[in-house]
Write a protein that holds these residues in place. Sequence first.
Motif, PDB file in Angstrom:
ATOM      1  N   THR A  75       0.845  -1.178  -0.005  1.00  0.00           N
ATOM      2  CA  THR A  75      -0.161   0.023  -0.038  1.00  0.00           C
ATOM      3  C   THR A  75       0.904   1.317  -0.029  1.00  0.00           C
ATOM      4  N   ILE A  76       2.408   1.102   0.147  1.00  0.00           N
ATOM      5  CA  ILE A  76       2.921   2.222   0.149  1.00  0.00           C
ATOM      6  C   ILE A  76       3.025   3.120  -0.956  1.00  0.00           C
ATOM      7  N   ALA A 182       9.763  -6.955  -2.933  1.00  0.00           N
ATOM      8  CA  ALA A 182       9.259  -7.285  -4.123  1.00  0.00           C
ATOM      9  C   ALA A 182       7.659  -6.674  -3.984  1.00  0.00           C
ATOM     10  N   PHE A 183       7.257  -6.575  -2.787  1.00  0.00           N
ATOM     11  CA  PHE A 183       5.683  -6.016  -2.623  1.00  0.00           C
ATOM     12  C   PHE A 183       5.609  -4.447  -2.850  1.00  0.00           C
ATOM     13  N   LEU A 184       6.764  -3.979  -2.321  1.00  0.00           N
ATOM     14  CA  LEU A 184       6.989  -2.326  -2.486  1.00  0.00           C
ATOM     15  C   LEU A 184       7.184  -2.153  -3.839  1.00  0.00           C
ATOM     16  N   LEU A 185       7.817  -3.022  -4.781  1.00  0.00           N
ATOM     17  CA  LEU A 185       7.981  -2.720  -6.348  1.00  0.00           C
ATOM     18  C   LEU A 185       6.641  -3.087  -6.776  1.00  0.00           C
ATOM     19  N   GLY A 186       5.855  -4.078  -6.373  1.00  0.00           N
ATOM     20  CA  GLY A 186       4.617  -4.358  -6.762  1.00  0.00           C
ATOM     21  C   GLY A 186       3.554  -3.163  -6.818  1.00  0.00           C
ATOM     22  N   SER A 187       3.583  -2.415  -5.556  1.00  0.00           N
ATOM     23  CA  SER A 187       2.698  -1.271  -5.373  1.00  0.00           C
ATOM     24  C   SER A 187       3.022  -0.118  -6.381  1.00  0.00           C
ATOM     25  N   MET A 266      18.299  -4.246  -4.540  1.00  0.00           N
ATOM     26  CA  MET A 266      17.904  -4.106  -6.265  1.00  0.00           C
ATOM     27  C   MET A 266      16.638  -3.963  -6.424  1.00  0.00           C
ATOM     28  N   LEU A 267      15.902  -4.470  -5.694  1.00  0.00           N
ATOM     29  CA  LEU A 267      14.204  -4.317  -5.880  1.00  0.00           C
ATOM     30  C   LEU A 267      13.982  -2.729  -5.713  1.00  0.00           C
ATOM     31  N   TRP A 268      14.651  -2.220  -4.675  1.00  0.00           N
ATOM     32  CA  TRP A 268      14.275  -0.818  -4.573  1.00  0.00           C
ATOM     33  C   TRP A 268      14.874   0.003  -5.607  1.00  0.00           C
ATOM     34  N   PHE A 269      15.874  -0.324  -6.344  1.00  0.00           N
ATOM     35  CA  PHE A 269      16.643   0.178  -7.521  1.00  0.00           C
ATOM     36  C   PHE A 269      15.653   0.235  -8.606  1.00  0.00           C
ATOM     37  N   ARG A 274      10.950   2.779 -11.972  1.00  0.00           N
ATOM     38  CA  ARG A 274       9.423   2.591 -12.246  1.00  0.00           C
ATOM     39  C   ARG A 274       8.736   3.863 -11.707  1.00  0.00           C
ATOM     40  N   LEU A 275       9.162   4.206 -10.351  1.00  0.00           N
ATOM     41  CA  LEU A 275       8.661   5.351 -10.091  1.00  0.00           C
ATOM     42  C   LEU A 275       8.881   6.656 -11.019  1.00  0.00           C
TER      43      LEU A 275
END
Lengths: 280, 277
Positions: A75-76, A182-187, A266-269, A274-275
């Motif tokens: 949800t972030i 991964a969920f952060l990226l998914g959001s 890496m997922l944050w990157f 994406r952002l």
Amino acid sequence: MNQTFDFGRWWMLVGGHWAENRKRYLLALLAMGGLLMAWYGFLLAIDKFGPLNLFLQYTAYHCGLYVVGCLYASTIFAELGSKARAIQYLSIPASHLEKLMCGILFGVVLFFLAYTLVFYLVDIPMVSMANDIIAREHQHWPGTMSPIGKVEVLNLWNNQWAPMPDKQYHLILLGYFVVQSAFLLGSVYFKRWGFIKTIVTILLCWLVFILFMGKGLQEFLPEGWHYDTPLQWINFSTPGPPQFVRLPPSLERILIFLIQYSIAPMLWFITYFRLKEKEV
Amino acid sequence: MVSVRNLTFSYRRRPVFNGLDLELKPGSIYGLLGRNGTGKSTLLRNMAGLLFPQQGRLDVLGFEPRKRQPAFLRQVFLLPEEFYLPPITIARWVRHTACFYPHFSFQQFHQYIAGFDIPAEGTMQEMSYGQQKKLLISFALAVNAPLLLMDEPTNGLDIISKGQFRKVIAGALDEKKCILISTHQVKDLENLIDRILVIEDGKILFEQDIETIAQKLTFSFSFDPEDLSRALYSESSFKGNALVLPNTDGDDSRPDLEMLYKAVILASEQINKAFKS
């Protein structure tokens, strides 16, 4: 003015995020504490002999951490799923890095600290209550004279009773940060149903990985070679007496370090890019 | 201030702009008119860096909008048609949002919300859509951004508020600011805009300032068949034929934006010819 990261601007973003969400967050923490208390209450009610042992505390902590942490992470950046909210969010005069760092602060750092705090706020008194029950009602295991030991409060850092071989307990915690990232990226990636779509994507990636390890990798091995166990991709053996092929120890250590610690960043990157590319 | 060159943009397979050129200068209020789905909101969101052009060059205040740099975002404010306000009090929201905009004026903001008769207490979620919109308009103006983009700002406003809107917008303009208002409610912009832009088929079909329009065209009602034959555009009404005529006598009349808009869309060739002569 730094266009990539400015602490003052980031702090304003953090202040704004807290002002908008604090009620929701405080209620969520209360709900989390309440659910844990209810679960522990249930365990205390059904087991008067060995209630709340370390394994139960360990599983309660980690199950809650994975489920609630991932749900929260998805949800972030939920703002980006709605046109009106996405316009407002992307138009705030802060850089993409500042927005991501704000998301990581709340979703990863503060959530982990707050969750752990709530866990211990419930766990410590409930464990003390369990010890009172043992002392008051049953001091010995049923039908024996062997005493029931005092229940200890879970120590997250020594990970006693963790269900992992070779004392690699920290992997469960590190794994959490990977899954949560991964969920952060998914959001950011998915417009709607981020949580469910991320679960499906993770499962698909996992399936591809397992198939590759189980079947695909065999194709790349020399004639007559096979590997022992899935996931042990650095040990190969020939038919007959086992002959192991291992990477040099230094390279092996580097790889293990990278696999353990680099996947989440890496997922944050990827989330950052994406952002940056997000259109609304 | 804003320079758009050969802008090409499409949503998947639906082309919106195909080589759009546009120049916006400070000190003016632009009215962006066009039919539904012609890309008015898309153009605004391209300028605000929320959508990225597929081709062409977009320069806003010396920035490339798609990078969404903080220095750019603090100078451009987009008032979207669909907006979101968090469920917190006005005071808290303003305190945590205004700090991003260096030229935000709390005094102006309070003046505007008083003018719009918005209650200063309570959470924003308790306000009606119209009140929320007026609050956002007040905030947008108090930001004092050099470029203010407004998408259908009068939607949901009552008649009194529309009048107040025109008043505050006119008062907020100075020689360093540029305001671009996209709307299909042409009447709401009367006596407000300096320049009119009409967008059609992915391009700017018509662009003129109000003064030039008044010099070149007159707008009147007539039953006279001779007037009707001279008209660049006409439509029948109870009061007679509504006409858009070439201003050959040097009449000094305020353009009827609704008639002009219809004339531009339905008789663009004749209208553009009148401006070339």
